[in-house]
Design a protein around this motif. Structure first.
Motif, PDB file in Angstrom:
ATOM      1  N   THR A 205       1.118  -1.065   0.217  1.00 34.74           N
ATOM      2  CA  THR A 205       0.141   0.116   0.168  1.00 34.74           C
ATOM      3  C   THR A 205       0.927   1.140   0.127  1.00 34.74           C
ATOM      4  O   THR A 205       0.685   1.811  -0.202  1.00 34.74           O
ATOM      5  N   TRP A 206       2.242   1.414   0.551  1.00 37.46           N
ATOM      6  CA  TRP A 206       2.407   2.102   1.106  1.00 37.46           C
ATOM      7  C   TRP A 206       3.615   2.762  -0.093  1.00 37.46           C
ATOM      8  O   TRP A 206       4.418   4.224   0.225  1.00 37.46           O
ATOM      9  N   THR A 207       3.405   1.926  -1.685  1.00 42.76           N
ATOM     10  CA  THR A 207       4.520   2.380  -1.809  1.00 42.76           C
ATOM     11  C   THR A 207       3.561   3.253  -3.227  1.00 42.76           C
ATOM     12  O   THR A 207       4.128   4.157  -3.704  1.00 42.76           O
ATOM     13  N   ASP A 208       2.000   2.964  -3.440  1.00 45.66           N
ATOM     14  CA  ASP A 208       1.758   4.081  -4.641  1.00 45.66           C
ATOM     15  C   ASP A 208       0.515   4.835  -3.509  1.00 45.66           C
ATOM     16  O   ASP A 208      -0.635   4.049  -3.635  1.00 45.66           O
ATOM     17  N   VAL A 209       1.194   5.227  -3.096  1.00 45.91           N
ATOM     18  CA  VAL A 209       0.030   5.330  -1.680  1.00 45.91           C
ATOM     19  C   VAL A 209      -1.330   6.022  -2.006  1.00 45.91           C
ATOM     20  O   VAL A 209      -2.517   5.689  -1.609  1.00 45.91           O
ATOM     21  N   ARG A 210      -1.501   7.211  -2.946  1.00 46.33           N
ATOM     22  CA  ARG A 210      -1.915   7.952  -3.528  1.00 46.33           C
ATOM     23  C   ARG A 210      -3.345   6.747  -3.760  1.00 46.33           C
ATOM     24  O   ARG A 210      -4.478   7.047  -3.857  1.00 46.33           O
ATOM     25  N   THR A 211      -2.837   6.470  -5.161  1.00 47.28           N
ATOM     26  CA  THR A 211      -3.647   5.312  -5.395  1.00 47.28           C
ATOM     27  C   THR A 211      -4.746   3.769  -4.157  1.00 47.28           C
ATOM     28  O   THR A 211      -5.334   3.993  -4.299  1.00 47.28           O
ATOM     29  N   ALA A 212      -3.461   3.650  -3.713  1.00 48.07           N
ATOM     30  CA  ALA A 212      -4.150   2.565  -2.825  1.00 48.07           C
ATOM     31  C   ALA A 212      -5.128   3.221  -1.978  1.00 48.07           C
ATOM     32  O   ALA A 212      -6.236   2.820  -1.004  1.00 48.07           O
ATOM     33  N   LEU A 213      -5.023   4.846  -1.372  1.00 45.97           N
ATOM     34  CA  LEU A 213      -6.011   5.414  -0.660  1.00 45.97           C
ATOM     35  C   LEU A 213      -7.021   6.228  -1.472  1.00 45.97           C
ATOM     36  O   LEU A 213      -8.281   6.381  -0.127  1.00 45.97           O
ATOM     37  N   GLY A 214      -6.764   5.288  -2.320  1.00 45.86           N
ATOM     38  CA  GLY A 214      -8.551   5.971  -3.211  1.00 45.86           C
ATOM     39  C   GLY A 214      -8.792   7.690  -3.651  1.00 45.86           C
ATOM     40  O   GLY A 214      -9.665   8.662  -3.743  1.00 45.86           O
ATOM     41  N   LEU A 215      -7.591   8.373  -3.388  1.00 43.91           N
ATOM     42  CA  LEU A 215      -6.797   9.831  -3.267  1.00 43.91           C
ATOM     43  C   LEU A 215      -7.060  10.333  -5.073  1.00 43.91           C
ATOM     44  O   LEU A 215      -6.466   9.317  -5.587  1.00 43.91           O
ATOM     45  N   LYS A 216      -7.907  11.774  -5.322  1.00 45.57           N
ATOM     46  CA  LYS A 216      -7.844  11.583  -7.016  1.00 45.57           C
ATOM     47  C   LYS A 216      -6.042  12.208  -7.246  1.00 45.57           C
ATOM     48  O   LYS A 216      -5.760  12.641  -6.228  1.00 45.57           O
ATOM     49  N   GLN A 217      -6.411  12.311  -8.781  1.00 45.24           N
ATOM     50  CA  GLN A 217      -4.820  12.677  -9.170  1.00 45.24           C
ATOM     51  C   GLN A 217      -5.181  13.928  -9.019  1.00 45.24           C
ATOM     52  O   GLN A 217      -5.892  14.588 -10.016  1.00 45.24           O
TER      53      GLN A 217
END
Ligand SMILES: *Cc1c(COP(=O)(O)O)cnc(C)c1O
Length: 398
Positions: free
Chosen positions: A3-15
């Motif tokens: 989870t913590w390597t692509d944290v933005r995607t994993a947390l469902g945060l918008k780009q």
């Protein structure tokens, strides 16, 4: 996947594509590789923070021409500590008493047109120390007499803000502000949080200058405090007092130093050319009736030119703020600069984008304008737009 390597995607945060500049609320800036590596390098280890801040003092002195410096949690923390240090000096008793200021000079002066809000009002940032803030002059008119009349036995410091948020007219020029303050033996603290010029304010005679490390410098979240040796020491000691609640960690300190180092080696002219080219590309792309484009040099003289997109709401079918709102609904979302949107324009800032993101931003703006011209975008009045933004903010965490 970790989870913590692509944290933005994993947390469902918008780009988010950031065409708005260095906004704290969007994560300030892309941290430089040098800062990321420095933070990674130090995080697993123990160090003496005082020794690390001794190194910081040397680095900051070298970069700014000041006698000494240290890294603070952020520029706002640097301002609070600056005012605290101006009141207490190096007296441990006084440092321990803050925010009680009995027995100390406790007034700080600021021009009315400098009462900015960078996510919080500067007036409160100064007052956190316990100081009384005395506002001089009126929003668009401050005279030397206003300053001279306010300087007294009780003045601990005079604050000077350099920012695009300030009223850009009718204020006392820095050089005169310093001359008059020094004539009454009052030190001047300059808030230069988002300024590129690392040496000019110290060279002008400012006693303390505060920068953000996470804005144009591309460090981790931190601030830089630079100034006269004894004054810097007094501010530094306040970290054992009210400054504890604004603590910077080892990663923030080395991140700031690496950012300063990278700044020295950065190809400033090359980057300027690339950014100017992005603005030119937008000027060629965004060609629609009712939309007027105008290069907008930075109001405080930072070497950056933004693009002002002036929207004739009658011709386009919706206002500048409606376009800004629609752009934030895109995927990825596009954040444009909206201070001034009530004057009928938004701005595009080229400094935190890749070339591809710049082109995508231009495409999305064209699509949004075309949708508006076909009546597919809901037009709102400014009051509604403004209220909806604030309402959404106050819904947090929902
Ligand atoms: C951003 C900003 C600040 C606050 O900086 P932080 O480092 O985010 O605390 C203070 N003053 C001005 C003029 C700013 O632009």
């Amino acid at each position: 996947m970790n989870t913590w390597t692509d944290v933005r995607t994993a947390l469902g945060l918008k780009q988010i594509i950031n065409a708005s500049g260095t906004m704290t609320s969007l994560g300030a800036s892309r941290a430089s590789n040098a800062s990321i590596e420095a933070a990674t390098g130090i995080l697993p280890f123990f160090v003496s923070i005082d020794d690390l801040q001794r190194c910081a003092s040397k680095y900051i002195a070298g970069a700014t021409g000041a006698e000494a410096g240290f890294v603070s949690a952020c520029a706002a923390a640097g301002l609070t500590l600056g005012v605290a240090g101006a009141m207490t000096g190096c007296d441990p008793g006084a440092i321990g008493r803050l925010p009680k200021t009995n027995g100390l000079r406790s007034e700080v002066l600021i021009q009315a047109g400098h009462l900015v809000d960078y996510g919080a009002p500067i007036e409160q940032t100064l007052r956190v120390s316990g100081a009384d803030v005395r506002i001089i002059g009126s929003a668009t008119e401050v005279s030397e007499h206003n300053l001279e009349a306010a300087l007294s036995e009780n003045t601990a410091a005079a604050i000077y803000v350099v920012s695009h948020h300030c009223v850009q007219r009718g204020q006392i020029p820095l050089i005169d502000f310093i001359r008059l303050s020094h004539a009454k033996k009052v030190p001047v603290i300059v808030d230069a949080a988002s300024e590129y010029d690392l040496r000019g304010f110290i060279a002008c005679g400012a006693d303390l200058v505060v920068y953000s490390a996470h804005k144009f410098l591309g460090g981790l979240t931190a601030g830089l405090v630079a100034g006269r040796g004894e004054f810097v020491r007094a501010c530094y000691f306040n970290q054992m007092g009210i400054g504890r609640a604004m603590k910077v960690g080892k990663e923030g300190i080395v991140g700031a130093l690496a950012a300063l180092d990278a700044w020295k080696r950065r190809d400033h002219e090359g980057i300027r050319r690339t950014e100017d080219q992005r603005v030119k590309t937008w000027m060629e792309m965004i060609d629609r009736p009712g939309v007027h484009l105008q290069p907008s040099p930075d109001p405080t003289g930072n070497p950056i030119t933004r693009l002002r997109v002036i929207v004739d709401a009658t011709a386009v079918g919706c206002a500048a703020w409606d376009i800004a709102r629609e752009l934030m609904k895109c995927e990825p979302a596009i954040a444009v600069r909206t201070d001034g949107v009530d004057l009928g324009f938004f701005e595009l800032d080229p400094c935190n984008l890749s070339d591809d993101e710049a082109v995508l931003t231009g495409d999305r703006i064209l699509e949004t304008i075309d949708a508006a011209r076909m009546g597919r975008i809901k037009e709102t009045d400014y009051g509604t737009w403004h209220r909806q933004r604030i309402d959404a903010q106050y819904m947090w965490p929902n």
